[in-house]
Design an enzyme around this catalytic site. Structure first.
Site, PDB file in Angstrom:
ATOM      1  N   GLY A   1       0.876  -1.208   0.056  1.00 13.74           N
ATOM      2  CA  GLY A   1      -0.103   0.004   0.125  1.00 13.74           C
ATOM      3  C   GLY A   1       0.822   1.253  -0.130  1.00 13.74           C
ATOM      4  O   GLY A   1       1.819   1.140   0.463  1.00 13.74           O
TER       5      GLY A   1
ATOM      6  N   GLY B   1       0.492   5.592   0.578  1.00 15.25           N
ATOM      7  CA  GLY B   1      -0.413   6.847   1.269  1.00 15.25           C
ATOM      8  C   GLY B   1       0.370   7.901   0.889  1.00 15.25           C
ATOM      9  O   GLY B   1       1.543   8.101   0.304  1.00 15.25           O
TER      10      GLY B   1
ATOM     11  N   VAL C   1       3.351   1.282   2.929  1.00  5.05           N
ATOM     12  CA  VAL C   1       2.941   0.002   3.846  1.00  5.05           C
ATOM     13  C   VAL C   1       3.571  -1.177   3.067  1.00  5.05           C
ATOM     14  O   VAL C   1       3.401  -1.687   2.071  1.00  5.05           O
ATOM     15  CB  VAL C   1       1.388  -0.120   3.897  1.00  5.05           C
ATOM     16  CG1 VAL C   1       1.026  -1.499   4.953  1.00  5.05           C
ATOM     17  CG2 VAL C   1       0.875   1.162   4.205  1.00  5.05           C
TER      18      VAL C   1
ATOM     19  N   LYS D   1       3.600   0.141   8.652  1.00  4.04           N
ATOM     20  CA  LYS D   1       3.307   1.255   7.822  1.00  4.04           C
ATOM     21  C   LYS D   1       4.441   2.248   8.200  1.00  4.04           C
ATOM     22  O   LYS D   1       4.851   2.635   9.243  1.00  4.04           O
ATOM     23  CB  LYS D   1       1.846   2.250   8.086  1.00  4.04           C
ATOM     24  CG  LYS D   1       1.891   3.449   7.713  1.00  4.04           C
ATOM     25  CD  LYS D   1       0.542   4.065   8.457  1.00  4.04           C
ATOM     26  CE  LYS D   1       0.293   5.528   7.713  1.00  4.04           C
ATOM     27  NZ  LYS D   1      -1.049   6.125   8.251  1.00  4.04           N
TER      28      LYS D   1
ATOM     29  N   ASP E   1     -10.305  11.671   7.092  1.00  5.95           N
ATOM     30  CA  ASP E   1     -10.165  10.920   5.885  1.00  5.95           C
ATOM     31  C   ASP E   1     -10.676   9.802   5.318  1.00  5.95           C
ATOM     32  O   ASP E   1     -10.220   8.744   4.977  1.00  5.95           O
ATOM     33  CB  ASP E   1      -8.396  10.719   5.965  1.00  5.95           C
ATOM     34  CG  ASP E   1      -7.800  11.108   4.400  1.00  5.95           C
ATOM     35  OD1 ASP E   1      -8.429  11.249   3.592  1.00  5.95           O
ATOM     36  OD2 ASP E   1      -6.632  10.408   4.291  1.00  5.95           O
TER      37      ASP E   1
END
Length: 367
Positions: A89, A91, A96, A110, A209
């Site tokens: 992942g 961001g 991540v 993360k 968010d």
């Protein structure tokens, strides 16, 4: 007239000019094809590698599984992620990675990066929030590391990527269309998560968010809300406050918050309304230069059933419960009211969605 160094007054030169143009077009096509194939290969390779990610135990998992949250040394998490090898992942301020915890257990690390705007204050704020909350529809914290300049969170691993990936990427859609009943179940899970943050957590938490890329899928019927990096918490966040810097994602940000700088739980309610529209229409939160809320406004406020059904994601092929669709559109309209004080609480939204669902698809995840 001259073109590519050839005179256009000579008819024979048109063949040469045409051939040059054809070569240029073919070169561009092949270049784009090579980039696409390289991306696809890399994407599939990462997915295959994450599926095969087995091996010796890197972390003693006993404390993680018992619910205890602990701190980790950098070397422990580097070892668990195989030196940050498999990315699962990305961001705005973090990446991540998959982590192996041993005994067949996995986690997600993360890695918050200062060079991407992830300040130490933001990191500590996120840790502070995660230490205070626990709910089956929220991604849980297993541990953290603040060592040698690294800012790392060890989080619960949710295997099926994000709702955004599932709905809006070719790889996600290759699993088939997300069914109407699944979309309702996911909406209910996230509504329950937000209701917990606003009404049960002490102090209350504003996520700030809420969006499809921050909703991780346990499977097609259950989801967890993730990424608490922009959260605000306080003992009385319903009251007026000093305006703050606007945070959030384009298309999801509360219009009242945008205009005043004042954030409240009703800002999350607005974002949830956009999420409902995304689940209904299958469209992203922004359509060109227009937000999805603006794009759908005329249709979603129309009482005509045919107009409402016309909003549906075409991939559903009309396979929808119209009464449930009406409820979701009505909830979305209330959540998206310009006057934030007129928006419902998440508790009301949970009740509306759960009451319209069939009994066999509304069980909560086990704690």
């Amino acid at each position: 007239m001259w073109f590519f160094g050839f005179s256009t007054t000579n008819p024979r030169n048109y063949w040469i000019i045409g051939a040059i143009i054809l070569v240029i077009i073919l070169t561009l096509i092949l270049k784009h094809l090579a980039i696409y194939l390289e991306y696809s290969h890399k994407h599939n390779q990462e997915d295959d590698e994450s599926e095969r990610y087995k091996g010796s135990s890197k972390i003693d998992c006993s404390k993680c599984c018992s619910g205890a949250i602990r701190t980790y040394a950098l070397e422990e998490l580097k070892s668990a992620t195989r030196d940050f090898r498999i990315r699962i992942g990305v961001g705005a301020t973090s990446v991540v990675y998959l982590a192996e915890l041993g005994d067949g257990q996995f986690g997600a690390v993360k890695r918050v990066m200062e060079e991407k705007g992830g300040s130490k204050k933001m990191f500590l704020d996120e840790v502070s929030v995660l230490l205070r909350i626990s709910h089956p529809n929220l991604v849980g914290l297993l541990g953290f590391c603040l060592d040698k300049g690294e800012q790392l969170l060890l989080l619960e691993y949710v295997p099926n990527k994000s709702l955004f990936d599932r709905m809006h990427t070719r790889h996600g859609q290759s699993s088939g269309t997300l069914s109407w009943s699944s979309r309702l179940s996911i909406a209910l899970d996230i509504a329950r998560a937000l209701d917990y943050l606003h009404s049960v957590a002490d102090p209350a938490v504003i996520h700030r968010d809420v969006k499809s890329s921050n909703i991780l899928l346990v499977n097609d019927n259950h989801a967890k809300l993730a990424d608490f990096g922009l959260c605000k918490l306080g003992h009385d966040i319903q009251s007026a406050q000093t305006p703050t810097t606007i945070k959030g994602s384009l298309g999801y940000v509360d219009t009242c918050y945008l205009n005043t700088g004042l954030v409240s739980p009703k800002s999350d309610v607005y974002s949830f309304g956009v999420l409902l529209l995304e689940l209904i229409t299958g469209l992203k939160s922004v359509q060109g230069s227009t937000t999805l809320a603006e794009w759908t406004e005329e249709c979603r406020k129309n009482k005509n059933v045919e107009v409402m059904v016309g909003m549906l994601d075409s991939k559903l092929k009309g396979d929808v419960n119209v009464q449930q669709l009406h409820v979701l559109i009505d909830v979305a309209n209330l959540a998206l009211l310009e006057n934030c004080h007129g928006r419902p609480d998440m508790n009301y939204i949970v009740d509306r969605i759960s009451s319209c669902m069939e009994p066999d698809i509304q069980p909560e995840l086990p704690v």
